[in-house]
Design an enzyme around this catalytic site. Structure first.
Site, PDB file in Angstrom:
ATOM      1  N   ARG A 106       0.889  -1.177   0.000  1.00 32.50           N
ATOM      2  CA  ARG A 106       0.000   0.000   0.000  1.00 32.50           C
ATOM      3  C   ARG A 106       0.919   1.216   0.000  1.00 32.50           C
ATOM      4  O   ARG A 106       1.665   1.442   0.965  1.00 32.50           O
ATOM      5  CB  ARG A 106      -0.917   0.014   1.211  1.00 32.50           C
ATOM      6  CG  ARG A 106      -1.682   1.329   1.349  1.00 32.50           C
ATOM      7  CD  ARG A 106      -2.842   1.255   2.312  1.00 32.50           C
ATOM      8  NE  ARG A 106      -3.923   0.446   1.749  1.00 32.50           N
ATOM      9  CZ  ARG A 106      -5.156   0.383   2.252  1.00 32.50           C
ATOM     10  NH1 ARG A 106      -5.461   1.078   3.340  1.00 32.50           N
ATOM     11  NH2 ARG A 106      -6.080  -0.367   1.689  1.00 32.50           N
ATOM     12  N   HIS A 133      -7.057   0.647  -6.707  1.00 28.24           N
ATOM     13  CA  HIS A 133      -7.293  -0.266  -5.585  1.00 28.24           C
ATOM     14  C   HIS A 133      -7.908  -1.546  -6.177  1.00 28.24           C
ATOM     15  O   HIS A 133      -9.096  -1.843  -5.967  1.00 28.24           O
ATOM     16  CB  HIS A 133      -8.225   0.403  -4.573  1.00 28.24           C
ATOM     17  CG  HIS A 133      -8.208  -0.213  -3.206  1.00 28.24           C
ATOM     18  ND1 HIS A 133      -7.383  -1.270  -2.854  1.00 28.24           N
ATOM     19  CD2 HIS A 133      -8.934   0.076  -2.086  1.00 28.24           C
ATOM     20  CE1 HIS A 133      -7.596  -1.598  -1.585  1.00 28.24           C
ATOM     21  NE2 HIS A 133      -8.528  -0.800  -1.096  1.00 28.24           N
ATOM     22  N   GLN A 136      -9.811  -4.253  -4.044  1.00 24.08           N
ATOM     23  CA  GLN A 136     -11.116  -3.748  -3.583  1.00 24.08           C
ATOM     24  C   GLN A 136     -12.169  -3.948  -4.671  1.00 24.08           C
ATOM     25  O   GLN A 136     -13.258  -4.475  -4.407  1.00 24.08           O
ATOM     26  CB  GLN A 136     -10.991  -2.248  -3.252  1.00 24.08           C
ATOM     27  CG  GLN A 136     -12.288  -1.608  -2.832  1.00 24.08           C
ATOM     28  CD  GLN A 136     -12.755  -2.078  -1.459  1.00 24.08           C
ATOM     29  OE1 GLN A 136     -11.999  -1.983  -0.510  1.00 24.08           O
ATOM     30  NE2 GLN A 136     -13.975  -2.566  -1.358  1.00 24.08           N
ATOM     31  N   ASP A 226     -17.532   6.644  -1.685  1.00 22.22           N
ATOM     32  CA  ASP A 226     -16.285   6.557  -0.904  1.00 22.22           C
ATOM     33  C   ASP A 226     -16.076   7.922  -0.256  1.00 22.22           C
ATOM     34  O   ASP A 226     -16.764   8.900  -0.618  1.00 22.22           O
ATOM     35  CB  ASP A 226     -15.130   6.203  -1.871  1.00 22.22           C
ATOM     36  CG  ASP A 226     -13.797   5.961  -1.167  1.00 22.22           C
ATOM     37  OD1 ASP A 226     -13.766   5.846   0.079  1.00 22.22           O
ATOM     38  OD2 ASP A 226     -12.767   5.889  -1.868  1.00 22.22           O
ATOM     39  N   CYS A 266     -16.408   1.100   0.143  1.00 16.55           N
ATOM     40  CA  CYS A 266     -15.192   0.313   0.417  1.00 16.55           C
ATOM     41  C   CYS A 266     -14.839   0.352   1.904  1.00 16.55           C
ATOM     42  O   CYS A 266     -14.132  -0.537   2.383  1.00 16.55           O
ATOM     43  CB  CYS A 266     -14.042   0.830  -0.429  1.00 16.55           C
ATOM     44  SG  CYS A 266     -13.754   2.598  -0.251  1.00 16.55           S
ATOM     45  N   ARG A 294     -13.613  -9.143   1.066  1.00 13.69           N
ATOM     46  CA  ARG A 294     -12.200  -8.809   0.794  1.00 13.69           C
ATOM     47  C   ARG A 294     -11.328 -10.021   1.111  1.00 13.69           C
ATOM     48  O   ARG A 294     -10.434 -10.370   0.359  1.00 13.69           O
ATOM     49  CB  ARG A 294     -11.740  -7.607   1.657  1.00 13.69           C
ATOM     50  CG  ARG A 294     -12.389  -6.272   1.333  1.00 13.69           C
ATOM     51  CD  ARG A 294     -11.992  -5.726  -0.031  1.00 13.69           C
ATOM     52  NE  ARG A 294     -10.562  -5.690  -0.259  1.00 13.69           N
ATOM     53  CZ  ARG A 294      -9.711  -4.756   0.184  1.00 13.69           C
ATOM     54  NH1 ARG A 294     -10.171  -3.735   0.862  1.00 13.69           N
ATOM     55  NH2 ARG A 294      -8.407  -4.812  -0.078  1.00 13.69           N
TER      56      ARG A 294
HETATM   57  N1   CP Z   1     -11.272  -0.707   1.955  1.00 13.36           N
HETATM   58  C1   CP Z   1     -10.012  -0.794   2.412  1.00 13.36           C
HETATM   59  O1   CP Z   1      -9.040  -0.957   1.645  1.00 13.36           O
HETATM   60  O2   CP Z   1      -9.897  -0.687   3.759  1.00 13.36           O
HETATM   61  P1   CP Z   1      -8.557  -0.484   4.577  1.00 13.36           P
HETATM   62  O3   CP Z   1      -8.043   0.885   4.245  1.00 13.36           O
HETATM   63  O4   CP Z   1      -8.959  -0.632   6.003  1.00 13.36           O
HETATM   64  O5   CP Z   1      -7.562  -1.541   4.141  1.00 13.36           O
HETATM   65  N1  NVA Z   2     -10.202   6.356  -1.478  1.00 14.35           N
HETATM   66  C1  NVA Z   2      -9.859   5.876  -0.149  1.00 14.35           C
HETATM   67  C2  NVA Z   2     -10.027   4.411  -0.075  1.00 14.35           C
HETATM   68  C3  NVA Z   2      -9.699   3.786   1.244  1.00 14.35           C
HETATM   69  C4  NVA Z   2      -9.872   2.299   1.246  1.00 14.35           C
HETATM   70  C5  NVA Z   2      -8.437   6.287   0.170  1.00 14.35           C
HETATM   71  O1  NVA Z   2      -7.571   6.201  -0.709  1.00 14.35           O
HETATM   72  O2  NVA Z   2      -8.187   6.722   1.298  1.00 14.35           O
END
Ligand code: CP
Ligand code: NVA
Length: 310
Positions: A106, A133, A136, A226, A266, A294
């Protein structure tokens, strides 16, 4: 066990529609068995490493729990590994990927995962970047398929920022033939390059771009939103709250969609901003099943990437 030669999952453009279906079919099988109390050890001795430059609950836990169910192990590398700080990305990637079987990253910048993957001897999975993502979106389309029985003829409406999750959903819909309406406020649309390249990569893509939430949700089987300010955009929160005010998914907006439409997010959500409690806690909300998926889909991805025989 044969390991596929350094396949990566950085965006959904890295996989074919048939491979997405393969991931779904492995997921379905493993999820059914999980429901029966069976945890098939398809990846014994395999090691997953996770690197996180941003916070995570779902992505981290779903991969770690999933890998444990499959008989493998996982390790979260913290700051002390010096990712991006202590040595070059190339050296870090070459060395780490000699010792482990798969890496989930990440990263703040998408370039970090593409650079890492360039030098990696093992598969690299994007666990969220500013651009995409993919895991997701796979879980999201899996959730729709599970809820409605199949994806044929379904429509998804995105209401919110033209962000990482939205881009991956467009790609997932492009693979699977799901119609998508993307509704963003002015100034928060996708980059024109993304749309033109998505149309080339996904010839089946049926996308409508709009700034009218009412138009987007009419006829949609799933309404998705989101947070208005993603991780890293916190300083823009107040400005975005003003500019996204008409894009909240509330009961009034949901009432314009078919009665059997589901609500997706998400997570994590900012309740009272992009979605009201009334919607996220309603019978139409599928967000908990979506989050739980997930883990099932991560297992599908891991087995698809690491166990060619499965
Ligand atoms: N939706 C998602 O990726 O959640 P986290 O940021 O908790 O991993
Ligand atoms: N768009 C959000 C998604 C989190 C899972 C972010 O990038 O923070």
């Amino acid at each position: 066990m044969t390991i596929l030669a350094t396949r990566h999952l950085l965006t959904l453009a890295d996989v074919s529609a048939a491979e997405v279906q393969r991931v779904f079919s492995i997921t379905e099988d493993l999820k059914t068995k999980f429901g029966q109390g069976l945890r098939e050890a398809l990846l014994p001795g395999r090691v997953l490493t996770l690197l996180f430059e941003k916070q995570s609950l779902r992505t981290r836990v779903s991969f770690e729990a999933g890998m444990a169910h499959l008989g493998g192990s996982s390790m979260l590398l913290g700051d002390d590994a010096g990712f991006g700080k202590r040595e070059s990305m190339a050296d870090f990637s070459r060395v780490l990927s000699e010792m482990v079987d798969v890496v989930v990253i990440r990263a703040k910048k998408h370039l970090t995962v593409t650079e890492f993957a360039k030098y990696s001897a093992c598969p690299v999975i994007n666990g969220l970047t500013d651009f995409a993502h993919p895991c997701q979106a796979l879980a999201d389309l899996y959730t729709m398929r599970e809820h409605f029985g199949n994806l044929e003829g379904l429509q998804l409406a995105w209401v919110g920022d033209g962000n990482n999750v939205a881009r991956s959903l467009v790609e997932a819909c492009g693979h699977l033939g799901v119609k998508i309406a993307v509704c963003t406020p002015k100034g928060y649309e996708f980059e024109p390059d993304f749309i033109s390249s998505a149309k080339k990569t996904f010839p089946k893509l049926d996308i409508e771009l709009t700034s009218d939430p009412r138009a987007a949700v009419r006829g949609a089987n799933a309404i998705y939103t989101d947070v208005w300010a993603s991780m890293g955009q916190e300083s823009e929160s107040e400005k975005r709250k003003r500019e996204f005010a008409d894009y909240q998914v509330n009961a009034k907006l949901m009432s314009l969609a078919p009665k059997d439409a589901i609500f997706l997010h998400c997570l994590p959500a900012k309740r009272g901003e992009e979605v009201t409690d009334e919607v996220i806690d309603s019978a139409q909300s599928a967000v908990v099943a979506q989050a739980a998926n997930r883990m099932h889909v991560q297992k599908g991805i891991l087995v698809w990437l690491l166990a060619a025989k499965a």
